[in-house]
Design an enzyme around this catalytic site. Structure first.
Site, PDB file in Angstrom:
ATOM      1  N   HIS A 184       0.835  -1.193   0.000  1.00  0.00           N
ATOM      2  CA  HIS A 184       0.000   0.000   0.000  1.00  0.00           C
ATOM      3  C   HIS A 184       0.873   1.248   0.000  1.00  0.00           C
ATOM      4  O   HIS A 184       1.984   1.229   0.534  1.00  0.00           O
ATOM      5  CB  HIS A 184      -0.918   0.015   1.233  1.00  0.00           C
ATOM      6  CG  HIS A 184      -1.814  -1.176   1.301  1.00  0.00           C
ATOM      7  ND1 HIS A 184      -3.028  -1.230   0.659  1.00  0.00           N
ATOM      8  CD2 HIS A 184      -1.666  -2.370   1.913  1.00  0.00           C
ATOM      9  CE1 HIS A 184      -3.591  -2.394   0.874  1.00  0.00           C
ATOM     10  NE2 HIS A 184      -2.787  -3.114   1.641  1.00  0.00           N
ATOM     11  N   THR A 199      12.525  -9.243   4.171  1.00  0.00           N
ATOM     12  CA  THR A 199      12.259  -7.958   3.530  1.00  0.00           C
ATOM     13  C   THR A 199      13.156  -7.707   2.323  1.00  0.00           C
ATOM     14  O   THR A 199      12.903  -6.770   1.573  1.00  0.00           O
ATOM     15  CB  THR A 199      12.446  -6.802   4.535  1.00  0.00           C
ATOM     16  OG1 THR A 199      13.798  -6.807   4.995  1.00  0.00           O
ATOM     17  CG2 THR A 199      11.484  -6.937   5.712  1.00  0.00           C
TER      18      THR A 199
END
Length: 185
Positions: free
Chosen positions: A114, A163
């Site tokens: 997002h 990540t």
């Protein structure tokens, strides 16, 4: 002009509440209900459900319910992929798993992301693909974040949050996951 689905699949910002995408997620949820509730015990019936739910996977795909995904059709698997209980795959974009990939309980693979800007985030989202190479073991409760590639023959430790990309033949652990040693023989 691109459809919202075309935007989604190409990693552009798109409207998740688009009617076509809502319908496809609803169709997916119906299949997941059959897998996770109606046919909970793995059988020939669950294999037929998986063939509809994840059409880009061979018959050797094995999932222990419950399992959750957004669309199913964005998951691509090699041979002998295994998901243990309570795995989640947010497959807004392609999630590509090689052959002989084992996901322990509670593994979560996310492609959805997002915008950081709060106002923009109210209406749009986007995604980045995830790739996991051959012969990988993803430990229980690990989270694979959007855009990550995990190389071949890797092990990701339980509870790790991946990540960044992990090179071939690596053991990665921690939050954020870091390569702590090579697994080359």
């Amino acid at each position: 002009m691109k459809t919202e689905k075309e935007k989604m699949l190409s990693g552009e910002y798109y409207l998740a509440n688009d009617p076509q995408l809502l319908k496809e997620r609803t169709d997916c949820k119906r299949l997941l209900h059959q897998l996770n509730v109606t046919e909970y015990v793995v059988s020939d019936k669950t294999k037929a459900i998986l063939a509809k739910l994840i059409p880009n996977a061979p018959a050797s795909l094995y999932i222990e319910p419950p399992f959750h995904c957004d669309y199913g059709y964005n998951i691509t698997c090699g041979e002998n992929v295994y998901f243990n209980v309570n795995c989640v795959v947010l497959d807004v974009m392609e999630v590509k798993l090689g052959s002989n990939v084992f996901c322990a309980p509670g593994v979560q693979i996310y492609t959805a992301t997002h915008p950081l800007d709060a106002e923009f985030r109210r209406s749009k989202e986007n995604a980045e693909p995830v790739t996991i190479g051959d012969d990988c073991w993803i430990g229980g409760g690990a989270i694979i974040c959007p855009g990550v590639t995990i190389g071949n023959r890797c092990v990701v430790g339980a509870g790790s949050v991946v990540t960044k990309d992990i090179p071939d033949d690596s053991l990665a652990v921690g939050n954020p996951a870091k390569v702590i040693r090579s697994l080359k023989k």
